[in-house]
Design a protein around this motif. Structure first.
Motif, PDB file in Angstrom:
ATOM      1  N   MET A  93       0.837  -1.203   0.000  1.00  0.00           N
ATOM      2  CA  MET A  93       0.000   0.000   0.000  1.00  0.00           C
ATOM      3  C   MET A  93       0.863   1.240   0.000  1.00  0.00           C
ATOM      4  SD  MET A  93      -3.134  -0.183   2.595  1.00  0.00           S
ATOM      5  CE  MET A  93      -3.982  -1.701   2.748  1.00  0.00           C
ATOM      6  N   ASP A  94       0.420   2.272  -0.702  1.00  0.00           N
ATOM      7  CA  ASP A  94       1.124   3.554  -0.656  1.00  0.00           C
ATOM      8  C   ASP A  94       0.741   4.292   0.620  1.00  0.00           C
ATOM      9  OD1 ASP A  94       2.103   2.926  -3.057  1.00  0.00           O
ATOM     10  OD2 ASP A  94       1.179   4.573  -4.173  1.00  0.00           O
ATOM     11  N   ALA A  95       1.629   5.167   1.079  1.00  0.00           N
ATOM     12  CA  ALA A  95       1.371   5.893   2.319  1.00  0.00           C
ATOM     13  C   ALA A  95       0.427   7.071   2.108  1.00  0.00           C
ATOM     14  CB  ALA A  95       2.691   6.386   2.896  1.00  0.00           C
ATOM     15  N   ASP A  96       0.150   7.440   0.860  1.00  0.00           N
ATOM     16  CA  ASP A  96      -0.598   8.678   0.604  1.00  0.00           C
ATOM     17  C   ASP A  96      -2.106   8.475   0.507  1.00  0.00           C
ATOM     18  OD1 ASP A  96      -0.815   7.396  -1.769  1.00  0.00           O
ATOM     19  OD2 ASP A  96       0.418   8.781  -2.911  1.00  0.00           O
ATOM     20  N   LEU A  97      -2.580   7.262   0.880  1.00  0.00           N
ATOM     21  CA  LEU A  97      -4.008   6.915   0.852  1.00  0.00           C
ATOM     22  C   LEU A  97      -4.596   6.903  -0.559  1.00  0.00           C
ATOM     23  CD1 LEU A  97      -5.489   8.610   4.062  1.00  0.00           C
ATOM     24  CD2 LEU A  97      -5.095   6.186   3.653  1.00  0.00           C
ATOM     25  N   GLN A  98      -3.717   6.853  -1.565  1.00  0.00           N
ATOM     26  CA  GLN A  98      -4.239   6.678  -2.925  1.00  0.00           C
ATOM     27  C   GLN A  98      -4.673   5.231  -3.121  1.00  0.00           C
ATOM     28  OE1 GLN A  98      -1.114   8.502  -5.463  1.00  0.00           O
ATOM     29  NE2 GLN A  98      -2.813   9.558  -6.415  1.00  0.00           N
ATOM     30  N   ASP A  99      -4.138   4.350  -2.267  1.00  0.00           N
ATOM     31  CA  ASP A  99      -4.605   2.972  -2.245  1.00  0.00           C
ATOM     32  C   ASP A  99      -5.512   2.868  -1.033  1.00  0.00           C
ATOM     33  OD1 ASP A  99      -2.820   2.555  -4.301  1.00  0.00           O
ATOM     34  OD2 ASP A  99      -1.246   1.814  -2.981  1.00  0.00           O
ATOM     35  N   VAL A 156      -3.617  -0.767 -13.284  1.00  0.00           N
ATOM     36  CA  VAL A 156      -3.289  -1.534 -12.081  1.00  0.00           C
ATOM     37  C   VAL A 156      -2.128  -0.881 -11.361  1.00  0.00           C
ATOM     38  CG1 VAL A 156      -2.378  -3.718 -11.250  1.00  0.00           C
ATOM     39  CG2 VAL A 156      -4.186  -3.695 -12.924  1.00  0.00           C
ATOM     40  N   ARG A 157      -2.303  -0.664 -10.085  1.00  0.00           N
ATOM     41  CA  ARG A 157      -1.214  -0.104  -9.291  1.00  0.00           C
ATOM     42  C   ARG A 157      -0.476  -1.252  -8.604  1.00  0.00           C
ATOM     43  NH1 ARG A 157      -1.808   5.220  -8.055  1.00  0.00           N
ATOM     44  NH2 ARG A 157      -0.849   4.928  -6.026  1.00  0.00           N
ATOM     45  N   ASP A 158       0.422  -0.931  -7.714  1.00  0.00           N
ATOM     46  CA  ASP A 158       1.104  -2.005  -6.988  1.00  0.00           C
ATOM     47  C   ASP A 158       0.222  -2.542  -5.864  1.00  0.00           C
ATOM     48  OD1 ASP A 158       3.390  -1.829  -8.552  1.00  0.00           O
ATOM     49  OD2 ASP A 158       4.217  -0.224  -7.317  1.00  0.00           O
ATOM     50  N   GLU A 200      -7.034  11.279  -5.096  1.00  0.00           N
ATOM     51  CA  GLU A 200      -5.892  12.205  -5.040  1.00  0.00           C
ATOM     52  C   GLU A 200      -5.099  11.867  -3.781  1.00  0.00           C
ATOM     53  OE1 GLU A 200      -5.537  15.218  -6.991  1.00  0.00           O
ATOM     54  OE2 GLU A 200      -7.329  14.973  -8.212  1.00  0.00           O
ATOM     55  N   ARG A 201      -3.838  12.248  -3.770  1.00  0.00           N
ATOM     56  CA  ARG A 201      -3.006  12.124  -2.575  1.00  0.00           C
ATOM     57  C   ARG A 201      -3.623  12.886  -1.404  1.00  0.00           C
ATOM     58  NH1 ARG A 201       2.083  11.929  -1.171  1.00  0.00           N
ATOM     59  NH2 ARG A 201       3.297  10.470  -2.382  1.00  0.00           N
ATOM     60  N   VAL A 202      -3.538  12.394  -0.156  1.00  0.00           N
ATOM     61  CA  VAL A 202      -4.068  13.165   0.974  1.00  0.00           C
ATOM     62  C   VAL A 202      -3.187  14.361   1.287  1.00  0.00           C
ATOM     63  CG1 VAL A 202      -5.489  11.561   2.260  1.00  0.00           C
ATOM     64  CG2 VAL A 202      -3.015  11.491   2.547  1.00  0.00           C
TER      65      VAL A 202
HETATM   66 MG    MG Z   1       0.659   8.362  -4.735  1.00  0.00          MG
END
Ligand code: MG
Ligand code: UDP
Length: 308
Positions: A93-99, A156-158, A200-202
């Motif tokens: 998971m990305d840290a920016d809450l995009q996931d 598809v993201r990671d 969007e990124r938080v």
């Molecule tokens: Mg991001």
């Protein structure tokens, strides 16, 4: 009880991290599984490490972190996290809450179904993304899927939930030049997709610039396709073929029309064209040699400074 390892690569995420952790913890309360957080601090220059230390001290059983000696890139961070994970399920998971962490509930339900080894999130749209980036991204996936035997699904993201078996398979691919989107497909297994709307990124900014994305795309092509090399061969053959015709033409003209001078413009055009093609092809071959070079050096994928 099942245990999910949550791997979070972090690069300058001091603003996003507390929000991410709070959101993920809410999801943990709603699921009857054990969690294990593995944050990988990828050489952040802000307070990311301080925040991670704080979280780890408060919840030493739940939160773990790996601190890199410098920025090694997200691919390296993912690899380090996968190596440290102990859960029977692993998620990236990305840290920016995009996931969105809440998708984990749906993913977890889906991975329980028979013969599902991986559940990956797939963006249903590209809203909120600069249109030029969308255009180039689409182009990348089109070309990639034409020239590579390892297909990569657009959008598809990671972000994915994988079984331990698939995680171990990915860990066996210990190559230095890592293009995870390709590796996930390459190992095989059964991947299901769940769609979601783009976020969007938080906080903070994306770490991608136009040129870093271009580099990423070229890495994808070079790591997962030999088509550019074939292009070099075919372009070379075409130029040779044109050259043969040109030689015959020049020869016959000199023989029968006795016109040895003239044709300066065409000569220059041909020389420039041939040089251009040669340089391009050398460049393509050079790309592969550079990859081989970095691979044979056998350097570690990352260096750990601190681990808890
Ligand atoms: Mg991001
Ligand atoms: N990231 C990282 N190392 C880097 C760049 C990014 O670990 O060199 C992390 C970043 O902290 C984030 C994730 O990778 O958690 C995705 O980065 P970003 O949001 O910039 O990418 P995007 O979502 O725009 O694809």
């Amino acid at each position: 009880m099942d245990k999910i390892s949550i791997i979070v690569p972090c690069y300058n995420e001091e603003e996003s991290l507390p929000l991410f952790f709070a959101a993920a913890e809410k999801i943990r309360e709603r699921m009857s599984v054990e969690f294990e957080y593995i944050f990988v601090n990828d050489g952040s220059k802000d307070k990311t490490l301080t925040i991670l230390r704080g979280l780890q001290q408060a919840l030493p059983e739940l939160v773990h972190y790996i601190d890199f000696s410098r920025n090694f890139g997200k691919e390296s961070a993912i690899y380090a996290g996968l190596q440290a994970s102990t859960g029977n399920y692993v998620t990236l998971m990305d840290a920016d809450l995009q996931d969105p962490p809440e998708m984990l509930i749906e993913m977890y339900a889906k991975i329980q179904e028979p013969d599902v080894d991986c559940v990956a999130a797939r963006r249903a749209d590209r809203s909120g993304e600069p249109w030029l980036r969308s255009v180039f991204s689409r182009l990348f996936y089109k070309i990639m899927n034409k020239i590579s035997e390892t297909p990569v699904v657009d959008g598809v993201r990671d972000f994915r939930l994988m079984t331990r078996q698939m995680t171990d398979a990915i860990l066996e691919l210990s190559e230095y030049n890592r293009f995870s989107k390709g590796l996930f497909t390459w190992v095989g297994f059964n991947t299901e997709y769940v769609a979601y709307e783009n976020r969007e990124r938080v906080a903070g900014d994306s770490h991608w610039s136009f040129f870093s994305l271009l580099r990423y795309s070229i890495d994808g092509f070079v790591n997962f396709s030999e088509a550019p090399l074939n292009l070099a061969v075919y372009a070379g053959m075409t130029v040779v073929f044109i050259d043969i015709i040109a030689v015959i033409f020049v020869f016959v003209r000199a023989l029968f029309w006795n016109d040895p001078v003239g044709g300066w413009a065409s000569t220059v055009v041909i020389i420039l064209f041939a040089f251009g093609v040669t340089l391009l092809m050398l460049g393509i071959i050079g790309k592969y040699i550079a990859k081989i070079f970095s691979e044979v050096k056998g350097r570690p994928i990352y260096i750990v400074k601190e681990k808890k």
